[in-house]
Design a protein around this motif. Structure first.
Motif, short mmCIF file in Angstrom:
data_model
loop_
_atom_site.label_atom_id
_atom_site.label_comp_id
_atom_site.label_asym_id
_atom_site.label_seq_id
_atom_site.Cartn_x
_atom_site.Cartn_y
_atom_site.Cartn_z
N ILE A 1 -7.28 4.43 -2.22
CA ILE A 1 -6.40 5.23 -1.37
C ILE A 1 -7.12 5.60 -0.08
CG2 ILE A 1 -5.16 7.44 -1.22
CD1 ILE A 1 -4.78 7.23 -4.27
N GLU B 1 -0.35 4.13 -2.35
CA GLU B 1 -1.54 4.82 -1.86
C GLU B 1 -1.16 5.82 -0.76
OE1 GLU B 1 -1.41 1.62 -2.51
OE2 GLU B 1 -3.33 0.82 -3.21
N ARG C 1 0.82 -1.22 0.00
CA ARG C 1 0.00 0.00 0.00
C ARG C 1 0.85 1.27 0.00
NH1 ARG C 1 -5.46 -0.45 -1.16
NH2 ARG C 1 -6.34 -2.30 -0.19
#
Length: 468
Positions: A392, A222, A219
């Motif tokens: 996100i 993001e 992640r």
């Protein structure tokens, strides 16, 4: 910066320079209280016998050399270790303004302090053990936050949520290291039921550490967008409506719009907000086969912007047929994350959605719109939120957003743990298991700053402003 230099007394203006209501000058170090005593007088002109820690006191700052009053102030003394830096800290709250703050700083420097380097106050807080390195980095993230979501993430890191999670992983790995070392050193003395087998130890890594690291590392992008904003570049051949779309998105006439081709010669940047995330949009020179010399330079910058952008908005012109210029653009942006826009649908024309799909094999949605209509620009923003920013925003709620250095530490720790867990017969290679566990744990140590050299610290804290 030499660590020995950090033992001296530093000072800096902690508020933005300029005209304003309040300005703050900070002093930290062993001489902070002495310097305050040399400058401060009560309203009746007397010097206080002592300052109580963590209490505001009203009075005046006077120049010790001339005796002239400089400004009416509130001062506070915070005795170490119960201060931001862990040292004695003085804060002088005065009126803001160029002359006032500069005069105040000059007087403090004359009393033996030196000007702080960028981030040095926070660096001293880290070195004194008041915060780990992830919390120190969160201070810079907090200052540079561009959205409510980024602010929320920085606050979580600053209060230690992320550091505590990393420490839990460290403690588990240290415990496993100790048990593996016991297998190595005392294998003959351990009962079969007294110590878990290596495979069982690695199962704890597989269940508790690897999934968490994978989630955060995967992640990273993001989180980067959350902190820095989403970078969107508008591309298309000349006169397809890129500048009109930029103006519509930001809500003002930011770019020049004319019927002539090649009006935009350079990259024009502005920003707008979608769901609390800053979107930086770049209008670029139209790409075509035979531009003039200046336009060619603009096209080169366009191509660099395409390479660096998070998202490409490829704009096609509904009112004109597709051409080799469109083909050339499609080849150049193939593989990039893109959203295709069919603009100028308020006019009749030969290029429809099916024509674009057929010519370029496009699979995703194609947004039909007119950049001159405000409602269509709002519809585009909704598409960005739904198709691009949704993940996100979900990531911000479900995991930690780490910076590049932290991501690299976690990725290397993950690789080491995966190597340990991939060993076909860990019972026959306990040395390798121990080595990989130690390598992973050292990466977590580095993330928290438990192992950090001066060069790393200087690079991290150079991002900070002077006075923080």
């Amino acid at each position: 910066m030499d660590i020995a230099c950090r033992r001296d007394t530093i000072c800096a203006i902690a508020t933005p320079i300029g005209i304003g209501g309040i300005g703050i000058l900070k002093i930290s170090g062993a001489d902070a209280l002495r310097i305050l005593h040399s400058l401060f007088v009560k309203p009746n002109g007397e010097r206080p016998a002592a300052f109580e820690s963590h209490r505001l006191v009203y009075g005046w700052i006077r120049d010790p050399e001339t005796g002239d009053p400089v400004d009416e102030v509130l001062v506070s003394y915070m005795a170490g270790p119960h201060s931001y830096t862990g040292e004695d800290v003085v804060e002088i709250n005065c009126h803001s303004g160029y002359a006032v703050l500069n005069r105040m700083l000059e007087i403090v420097l004359r009393q033996g302090a030196r000007l702080a380097e960028p981030g040095e106050f926070t660096q001293r807080a880290f070195l004194s053990g008041r915060m780990d390195l992830s919390q120190a980095e969160a201070v810079a993230d907090l200052i540079h936050s561009r959205s409510e979501k980024a602010l929320s993430q920085a606050t979580r890191h600053l209060r230690g949520d992320f550091g505590r999670e990393v420490n839990r992983w460290r403690e588990l790995l240290m415990d496993l290291e100790a048990q593996v070392e016991a297998h190595l050193d005392f294998a003959d003395d351990l009962s079969d039921e007294g110590e878990p087998e290596l495979e069982a130890l690695l199962d704890r890594v597989r269940a508790r550490v690897i999934p968490a690291l994978e989630r955060i590392v995967s992640r990273y992008e993001e989180g980067r967008v959350l902190r820095e904003g989403l970078s969107v570049v508008l591309v298309g051949k000349p006169n397809v409506g890129k500048s009109s779309l930029l103006n519509a998105l930001v809500g003002r006439d930011r770019a020049i719009v004319t019927p002539m081709e090649g009006t935009t010669r350079d990259v024009v940047e502005d920003s707008f907000w979608v769901a609390g995330i800053q979107v930086r949009v770049l209008d670029t020179a139209g790409i075509r086969e035979k531009p003039d010399a200046i336009e060619s330079m603009g096209i080169e910058r366009t191509l660099r912007s395409v390479d660096e952008a998070d998202l490409v908005l490829w704009i096609l012109d509904h009112s004109r047929p597709l051409t080799e210029d469109d083909d050339r653009i499609h080849r150049r942006i193939a593989g990039k994350r893109m959203l295709v826009i069919l603009n100028k649908t308020d006019r009749p024309g030969p290029t429809g959605v099916e024509a674009a799909r057929s010519r370029y094999g496009l699979q995703g949605d194609i947004l039909e719109m007119c950049a001159l209509r405000a409602e269509d620009a709002e519809r585009l923003k909704q598409v960005l939120e739904r198709r691009v920013l949704k993940d996100i925003l979900l990531s911000a709620e479900s995991t930690f957003a780490v910076n590049r250095r932290q991501r690299d530490c976690l990725a290397r720790a993950l690789e080491a743990l995966e190597r340990a867990c991939a060993l076909p017969h860990p019972e026959s290679a306990p040395e390798l298991v121990s080595e990989e566990l130690r390598a992973a744990r050292k990466e977590l140590d580095a993330l928290l700053g438990l192992e950090a050299d001066e060069a790393l610290l200087d690079r991290i804290f150079s991002r900070f402003c002077i006075g923080k």
